[in-house]
Design an enzyme around this catalytic site. Structure first.
Site, short mmCIF file in Angstrom:
data_model
loop_
_atom_site.label_atom_id
_atom_site.label_comp_id
_atom_site.label_asym_id
_atom_site.label_seq_id
_atom_site.Cartn_x
_atom_site.Cartn_y
_atom_site.Cartn_z
N THR A 72 -37.74 79.39 -36.28
CA THR A 72 -36.75 80.46 -36.09
C THR A 72 -35.72 80.03 -35.05
O THR A 72 -34.50 80.18 -35.26
CB THR A 72 -37.46 81.76 -35.64
OG1 THR A 72 -38.38 82.13 -36.67
CG2 THR A 72 -36.48 82.88 -35.39
N ASN A 151 -39.59 79.43 -49.13
CA ASN A 151 -40.94 79.75 -48.66
C ASN A 151 -41.69 80.70 -49.58
O ASN A 151 -42.91 80.73 -49.58
CB ASN A 151 -40.88 80.34 -47.24
CG ASN A 151 -39.84 81.42 -47.11
OD1 ASN A 151 -38.65 81.18 -47.33
ND2 ASN A 151 -40.28 82.62 -46.78
N GLN A 179 -40.52 74.44 -44.73
CA GLN A 179 -41.60 74.39 -45.74
C GLN A 179 -41.78 73.01 -46.34
O GLN A 179 -42.70 72.80 -47.12
CB GLN A 179 -41.33 75.42 -46.85
CG GLN A 179 -41.47 76.86 -46.40
CD GLN A 179 -42.90 77.29 -46.07
OE1 GLN A 179 -43.87 76.67 -46.51
NE2 GLN A 179 -43.05 78.33 -45.28
N ALA A 200 -43.85 73.39 -36.35
CA ALA A 200 -45.14 72.69 -36.26
C ALA A 200 -46.26 73.40 -37.01
O ALA A 200 -47.10 72.75 -37.64
CB ALA A 200 -45.53 72.53 -34.79
N HIS A 201 -46.26 74.75 -36.96
CA HIS A 201 -47.44 75.44 -37.51
C HIS A 201 -47.48 75.47 -39.04
O HIS A 201 -48.43 75.98 -39.63
CB HIS A 201 -47.58 76.85 -36.93
CG HIS A 201 -46.62 77.87 -37.44
ND1 HIS A 201 -46.99 78.83 -38.35
CD2 HIS A 201 -45.32 78.10 -37.16
CE1 HIS A 201 -45.94 79.62 -38.60
NE2 HIS A 201 -44.93 79.19 -37.89
N CYS A 325 -43.94 87.11 -43.63
CA CYS A 325 -43.17 87.64 -42.52
C CYS A 325 -42.69 89.05 -42.83
O CYS A 325 -42.37 89.82 -41.95
CB CYS A 325 -41.97 86.75 -42.21
SG CYS A 325 -42.39 85.02 -42.20
N1 PLP Z 1 -37.91 79.09 -42.18
C1 PLP Z 1 -38.79 79.13 -43.18
C2 PLP Z 1 -38.40 78.64 -44.54
C3 PLP Z 1 -40.08 79.64 -42.96
O1 PLP Z 1 -40.95 79.68 -43.96
C4 PLP Z 1 -40.41 80.11 -41.66
C5 PLP Z 1 -41.73 80.72 -41.41
O2 PLP Z 1 -42.29 81.39 -42.25
C6 PLP Z 1 -39.45 80.00 -40.64
C7 PLP Z 1 -38.21 79.49 -40.93
C8 PLP Z 1 -39.75 80.44 -39.24
O3 PLP Z 1 -40.52 79.47 -38.59
P1 PLP Z 1 -41.36 79.86 -37.25
O4 PLP Z 1 -42.50 80.69 -37.71
O5 PLP Z 1 -41.79 78.54 -36.68
O6 PLP Z 1 -40.42 80.57 -36.35
#
Ligand code: PLP
Length: 403
Positions: A72, A151, A179, A200-201, A325
Site C-alpha cells: 500500500t 489480485n 501479486q 513481503a507478506h 481486503c
Molecule cells: N496491491 C495488490 C495487488 C494487493 O493484492 C495488495 C494486498 O492485498 C496490496 C497492493 C497491498 O499490499 P499490503 O498489504 O502490503 O499493503
C-alpha cells in the site's frame, strides 16, 4: 479441525526459514542502521544485503530499491510521489478500473486535488488493451499505473507492450506487482516499468514491509518527512527484521519460482476443471491462460459468495469472496463488475488462491466438499425455487426465481 488454507493472495504464512533469518535482528543485531557505531553498521549491512536480494529477484540495481511498510505504501509513494513531483508538467494519470484499492483510492485522493484520472476499461477476462493506453495518453499525462496481475481474478496484464508505449511517450510507468513478485518471473527491464510495488507478506515474508522499485532518474517526491533514510524518499527508522525477512523471502523465491509456478499451475487447473466438472452453473472469472499460477476465481450461480465462503470456513476451508481486503463490504467487487459480470454473478464469486503448502490432497478435499456445500446453499437459496408441476427442471432440480 484440520484446516485447508486457500487464501494465499490475501496473505501467505511466513516461511520458517524467513523467520529464522529475522530472529537475530530483534535482539542481537538491534542497532539503528543510521547510527555510525558498530551496532548500527551491522544492521545497515543487513539492510543492504536484503536490498541486493530484492533487486536480484526483479532484475533491478540495488540502489533502485526503496523499502516501505508494504504494498500500500509503495503504491501511494509511486502515485502521489510522481503526481507531486511532476505537477508542473501535467495533471493526467492513466490507470485501470481493476486496480487494488491501494492504487484506486490514491487516484480518488489525487482526483479531489485536481488531477485528472482515466480509468481504462478491461475486457471480459480482465485484460487491458495496450492500444487503449496509447490512445488515452495526452500532453498532460505524467503517469501510467497498471497492475501486473489482478489480485481477485488473477489475470496477468500485458505490461511489456504498455512499457514500450509509455517509454515512446516519455511518461512514467508504474506497476503494482504485489501479486506477481516471487510467483512469476518479474524483470523490471523486460516489463519496461519505472516504478514497481512489492509486498513481503505475499511471498512468504513478514507483514508490514515492502519495497518500491524506482528506476534511476525517476524522481518521485517523498511522502514521509523526517529522517534521510532510503535516499530521502522514505523517512523513518528502518524495520530491520522485516527488511531482512523480505530479503530472505526474495532469495528463496528466486530459487523456487519456476518449479513452484509449474506445480501450482497443475494444482490450479485440477481445481478449476474439477469444479467445472462437478458443479453446473459455474463460471471461471479471469483469463483462462494469462493467469497467476495460484488463482482460481469462480462465480457460482444462485449462491451468495459470502455464504459460500463462511460455509466452507465451517468445513475448515479458508477462501475469500472478491478481495479479502473488501470482505467486510457487501458491494459487488469493482473488479468483477469491470469484467462485465451482472451484480448477482459478481456477488456469487469465490476465490481460492493456492501456495507453497497447498498439497494435491487439499485440492481433492475441496473438490469433495464444495459440491455438497453448493447443493446445500442452493437448496436454501431465495434466488431459486422448486420447479412447479409440469415445469422443466434446469438441472439442479430447482428453477431460478423469476420474481
Ligand atoms: N496491491 C495488490 C495487488 C494487493 O493484492 C495488495 C494486498 O492485498 C496490496 C497492493 C497491498 O499490499 P499490503 O498489504 O502490503 O499493503
Amino acid at each position: 479441525m484440520e484446516r485447508v488454507y486457500l487464501d494465499y493472495a490475501a496473505t501467505t504464512p511466513t516461511d520458517p526459514e524467513v523467520v529464522q533469518a529475522m530472529v537475530p535482528y530483534f535482539t542481537e543485531v538491534f542497532g539503528n542502521p543510521s547510527s555510525i557505531h558498530h551496532c548500527g553498521q551491522e544492521a545497515k549491512e543487513a539492510i543492504e544485503e536484503a536490498r541486493a536480494k530484492v533487486a536480484r529477484l526483479i532484475g533491478a540495481q540495488d540502489e533502485e530499491i526503496i523499502f516501505t511498510s508494504g504494498g500500500t505504501e509503495a503504491d501511494n509513494l509511486a502515485l502521489t510521489g510522481v503526481a507531486v513531483a511532476r505537477e508542473s508538467k501535467g495533471n493526467h494519470i492513466i490507470t485501470t478500473s481493476i486496480e487494488h484499492h491501494a492504487v484506486m483510492e490514491t487516484c480518488h485522493f489525487l482526483e479531489k486535488r485536481g488531477f485528472q484520472i482515466t480509468y481504462l476499461p478491461v475486457d471480459e477476462y480482465g485484460l487491458i488493451g495496450p492500444e487503449d493506453v496509447r490512445k488515452a495518453i495526452n500532453n498532460r499525462t505524467i503517469l501510467i499505473s497498471i497492475m501486473h496481475a489482478n489480485n481477485e481474478v488473477g489475470t496477468v496484464e500485458p505490461i511489456s507492450p504498455i512499457g514500450e508505449i509509455a517509454r515512446e511517450a516519455g511518461v512514467y510507468f508504474h506497476s503494482d506487482a504485489v501479486q506477481t513478485v516471487g510467483h512469476i518471473p518479474v524483470d523490471v527491464n523486460k516489463l519496461g516499468v519505472d516504478l514497481l510495488s512489492v509486498s513481503a507478506h505475499k511471498l512468504y515474508g513478514p507483514k508490514g514491509v515492502g519495497a518500491l522499485y524506482i528506476r534511476k532518474g525517476t524522481k518521485p517526491a517523498s511522502l514521509m518527512h523526517g529522517g534521510e533514510q532510503e535516499r530521502q524518499l522514505r523517512a523513518g527508522t528502518h524495520n530491520v527484521p522485516g527488511i531482512v525477512g523480505l530479503g530472505k523471502a526474495a532469495e528463496i523465491a528466486q530459487q523456487e519460482i519456476n518449479e513452484e509456478a509449474a506445480r501450482l499451475t497443475g494444482l490450479r487447473d485440477r481445481l478449476i476443471n474439477g469444479i467445472l466438472e462437478r458443479i453446473d452453473h459455474v463460471r471461471l472469472n479471469g483469463h483462462p491462460s494469462s493467469r497467476l499460477p495460484n488463482n482460481v476465481n469462480i462465480s457460482v450461480d444462485f449462491v451468495e459468495g459470502e455464504s459460500l465462503c463462511l460455509t466452507l470456513d465451517l468445513e475448515g476451508i479458508c477462501t475469500s469472496t472478491g478481495s479479502a481486503c473488501s470482505s467486510s463490504n457487501l458491494e459487488p467487487s469493482h473488479v468483477l463488475m469491470a469484467l462485465g459480470l451482472p451484480p448477482e454473478q459478481a456477488r456469487s464469486s469465490l476465490r481460492c488462491t493456492l501456495g507453497k503448502w497447498t498439497a494435491e490432497s487439499d485440492i481433492e478435499h475441496v473438490l469433495g466438499v464444495l459440491p455438497r456445500v453448493v447443493a446445500r446453499l442452493r437448496a436454501m437459496s431465495p434466488l431459486l425455487r422448486k420447479p412447479l408441476a409440469g415445469e422443466e427442471s434446469n438441472g439442479h432440480g430447482l428453477e431460478k426465481n423469476k420474481s
